[in-house]
Structure formats: C-alpha cells, structure tokens
Design an enzyme around this catalytic site. Sequence first.
Site, PDB file in Angstrom:
ATOM      1  N   LYS A 215      52.058   4.498   1.379  1.00 38.36           N
ATOM      2  CA  LYS A 215      52.771   3.432   0.859  1.00 38.36           C
ATOM      3  C   LYS A 215      53.764   4.211   0.709  1.00 38.36           C
ATOM      4  O   LYS A 215      54.616   5.589   0.304  1.00 38.36           O
ATOM      5  CB  LYS A 215      52.793   3.483  -0.691  1.00 38.36           C
ATOM      6  CG  LYS A 215      53.905   2.072  -1.348  1.00 38.36           C
ATOM      7  CD  LYS A 215      53.172   1.934  -2.659  1.00 38.36           C
ATOM      8  CE  LYS A 215      54.715   0.701  -3.074  1.00 38.36           C
ATOM      9  NZ  LYS A 215      55.686   0.836  -2.855  1.00 38.36           N
TER      10      LYS A 215
ATOM     11  N   PHE B 104      55.179  -1.488  10.128  1.00 36.97           N
ATOM     12  CA  PHE B 104      54.051  -1.738  10.106  1.00 36.97           C
ATOM     13  C   PHE B 104      53.286  -3.634  10.579  1.00 36.97           C
ATOM     14  O   PHE B 104      51.860  -4.059  10.153  1.00 36.97           O
ATOM     15  CB  PHE B 104      53.018  -2.280   8.467  1.00 36.97           C
ATOM     16  CG  PHE B 104      54.354  -2.433   7.745  1.00 36.97           C
ATOM     17  CD1 PHE B 104      54.892  -3.901   7.209  1.00 36.97           C
ATOM     18  CD2 PHE B 104      55.840  -1.209   7.024  1.00 36.97           C
ATOM     19  CE1 PHE B 104      55.365  -4.220   6.681  1.00 36.97           C
ATOM     20  CE2 PHE B 104      56.105  -2.104   6.016  1.00 36.97           C
ATOM     21  CZ  PHE B 104      56.710  -3.177   6.058  1.00 36.97           C
TER      22      PHE B 104
ATOM     23  N   ARG C 129      55.058 -13.499  -1.992  1.00 34.06           N
ATOM     24  CA  ARG C 129      53.732 -13.065  -1.889  1.00 34.06           C
ATOM     25  C   ARG C 129      52.511 -13.137  -2.601  1.00 34.06           C
ATOM     26  O   ARG C 129      51.913 -13.961  -2.285  1.00 34.06           O
ATOM     27  CB  ARG C 129      54.357 -11.968  -3.823  1.00 34.06           C
ATOM     28  CG  ARG C 129      53.614 -10.778  -4.437  1.00 34.06           C
ATOM     29  CD  ARG C 129      54.472 -11.235  -5.722  1.00 34.06           C
ATOM     30  NE  ARG C 129      55.637 -10.304  -6.195  1.00 34.06           N
ATOM     31  CZ  ARG C 129      56.218  -8.864  -5.504  1.00 34.06           C
ATOM     32  NH1 ARG C 129      55.299  -8.395  -5.163  1.00 34.06           N
ATOM     33  NH2 ARG C 129      57.871  -9.255  -5.511  1.00 34.06           N
TER      34      ARG C 129
ATOM     35  N   LYS D 140      49.521  -3.407  -3.338  1.00 35.48           N
ATOM     36  CA  LYS D 140      49.778  -0.980  -3.488  1.00 35.48           C
ATOM     37  C   LYS D 140      48.951  -0.696  -4.543  1.00 35.48           C
ATOM     38  O   LYS D 140      49.179  -1.825  -5.163  1.00 35.48           O
ATOM     39  CB  LYS D 140      51.254  -1.607  -3.614  1.00 35.48           C
ATOM     40  CG  LYS D 140      51.712  -2.470  -4.774  1.00 35.48           C
ATOM     41  CD  LYS D 140      52.761  -2.475  -4.821  1.00 35.48           C
ATOM     42  CE  LYS D 140      53.388  -3.853  -5.876  1.00 35.48           C
ATOM     43  NZ  LYS D 140      54.937  -3.885  -5.495  1.00 35.48           N
TER      44      LYS D 140
END
Length: 427
Positions: free
Chosen positions: A185, A257, A327, A333
């Site tokens: 992250k 990514f 989302r 995460k």
Amino acid sequence: CITGTLPLLRSLAEEAIYKGGGQFSSSLTRKVTHLVLGDGGKQSTSKRIKAQELGIPMKTQMWFMKKMDKLSKSREEPKPNIEIEAGGMFKVPDTDYEIRFRGGVYYCTCPAWKFYGGAIDTRTCKHLATYLGEEFENFRTRGGLRTTRKPKGRGKVAGKKGPPGVLLAKKWSGEDIKGWWMSEKLDGVRAYWNGTNLVSRLGNVFHAPDWFIKGLPEDSHFDGEIFGGRKKFQDTVGIVKSHDAGERWKGLTYEIFDKPSLDSEFEDRVKEVKEFVAGVTNDYFRAVEHILCKGQKHVEEQLEKMVKSGAEGLMLRKPKSKYVRSRSKTLLKVKKFFDCEAIVCGYNKGKGKYKGQAGSLDVKLINGKKFNVGSGLSDADRNNPPAIGSIITVKYQELTTKEKVPRFPTYLGIRIDADKSKWAHLL
C-alpha cells in the site's frame, strides 16, 4: 502581453514578469503597457493590429529578455511577514482557520482558498495576503492577488468531463484471501492517466513535466500512484500539487497498478501494465509488484515486514476481478493493527442471533474516552462477559479523527496483570 515564440517557455516568461514586479495578460486590453513580439513566425496579426489601435508599444524579444534580466537583478525576493517552519502552522486570530506550510506550499484552511481554483501554489486568500504580506503573496502566486479570478468548480479536467471514477478499496476484516494478489500500500498520491493528463480522483490535473509523462499513450488509461518514497507523503503532495515544481519531480515515480481501459480480468490488465513499462524508455514508470497470497498468516507476516521497512500497509486484489469505478470488496486494504487497554463499564443487550446475550461491552480508555466493543466476543464471552471493572485488551486499526477512540475495535481478552488502581476513578 506576448505573441510569438520566445527563447524560453511561456510559463517561465510569465513567471519572470511576475518576479520582476510586473503583470502578464493573455489578451490585449487598455491596461497592457507593452506587447512583446517573439520570433518563430507565430505572431498574432490580430494582436499587432489591436496594439496599434490601442496605442500599445510593441517590443522585441531581445528588449524583453534584457528588461527581465535587469529587473531580476534589481529586485530582491520578498519574504513573508511571519515565519512558519516546514510542517508548521499559524492560527489566524479570531477564526477557526489555519495557515499551513507543508511540502514547500503555503495554504489556508478557509473556504476561499479551497475553492480559489488553479494550481495549489497559485491559490491565495485574504488571510494569506494579510499575514504573509501582499508583496510576498504577489510574488509567490505570480500575481494572483492582482487578478480578478473567480473561484472555479471542483474536479474539472482540461478536455475531459468530471472525475475519472476510480476503484476504491474497502478494509480487510478477516475474509479468506488465499489466492488473492498482494502488493504494498503505497503512501503516495493517487493518479489516473486519462490519455491526456495525470489527474486526481476528483479530476484535478497534476502539472507533471513533459519528460515525466513521456511515453504514456493517448489511447489507454492507467491507474496508479505518484510516489516519492516511504514516509514522504507530505513532500510528494507538495510537489504534485505545485504548478511548476519542475526538477523536484525527478524524486518521484509513477507506480502503475492497473489499466482500467482494458475490459478484462485483473491478471490480463496487470500483464499489459508490465509489458508497457518494460517497453517504454522512461525510468519514472514502474509496474507495482503483486505476489500471490497464501493466506492470513502470509498477510500478517508480509504486513509486519512492510511496516518495519516504513510502508503504510498492504493491498489485496481479488483474482480475475474486473475494474469497477466505485468502492468494492474486490480490493481490500490492510493496515497494521494497534492495541490498547480499556476498562469494562457496562453491557449492551444483544439483538438477533445474540438475543439474550451481551451484544457489546461499554468500555473506557484510561483518559475517560468511552466506546463499545462487540467484535471478537465469542459465544462464551457473550454468555459470561468480563465483569464490570475488568481491564481488557482491544486491538484496532486507527483512532477516529474527532473522538480519538479506537476505530473497528476487536476484543482480545482480559488483561490479568493490569494495575486496576490506575483505572478506579473511571467507575
């Protein structure tokens, strides 16, 4: 006002004018004192005609360069009236606003600054002008106080309509993630390549130098992070939000990514990201490394390793998942959990399947802050919860912003070696 091509970039010419104490105008009006004629055969005939009609003197680029050189030598760079250390702030008297200096940029927390529009280092407001000084603000914002700019709408992209819409992560709450893709992250700034610009989640353009984005295709979109290194978030923000950070961008990379423009599975999109980075001659592009997750223990081990090296946490991506612009549970995460002690002050009745049991515990931190804990309680715990006055251990992800109590607390157990005398005042 300038027409034609100058020996230096137009943006640098405008900055030289402001730093020399002048003001630049993109159009000819009666307030303009000179029209500079650059070389290169791109002079505007209409501007020259209008200059003659208005009686505005026309000057050569040689005159302009000598004038700017003379002004820069005779004019000292102004200093702010108040000194704010890097990362520090100044409380504006009789208001709730603050003037902050972070990442080389001054800004104010007032709405006027927030909605001023434009690059972050060219925005201003009455508080900045009052306490930093008008002379310094004009110099810092390249004449921003002298213009009659109106606040612009939020999230606008040059040549695009609105924010790009990006995939956002949810927090991992213990789901089975074996076989998912795991990556670091990054503690950077989210940046979406829309074929024309690198933009934020809200659609604001990052003014990256041409050499930084050289090679990014017009017919593809990429999702990634502008990254300046671990524990350098504030510095990175200061650079990417500046209008002319220039050479400072050399300390950043574009960590890619995903490729949202490819309507295919995650593995296919990552493959194309890797192929793009490998095939382009730009060292500022990197493909984010993903490794296959072996399970919860693997996540915990990798998280511990990452946190020790200064990383923020981990990202988990569901295999074969599509890119959705919202989302989603396909992206999780993971951050390092913290733990603390709390004293049990009461119980809340359970509902649904927990009817007749303890639904959660009312607890207090040593500083008196109150919250409740339900997650982590077993059926045995709910049938026979810790006694009032027990000191328990709670793990959590972070403290809430306002109340400063644990966010997503989870009960771990009773702390049998706690000194209860320190907590007696809370009962």
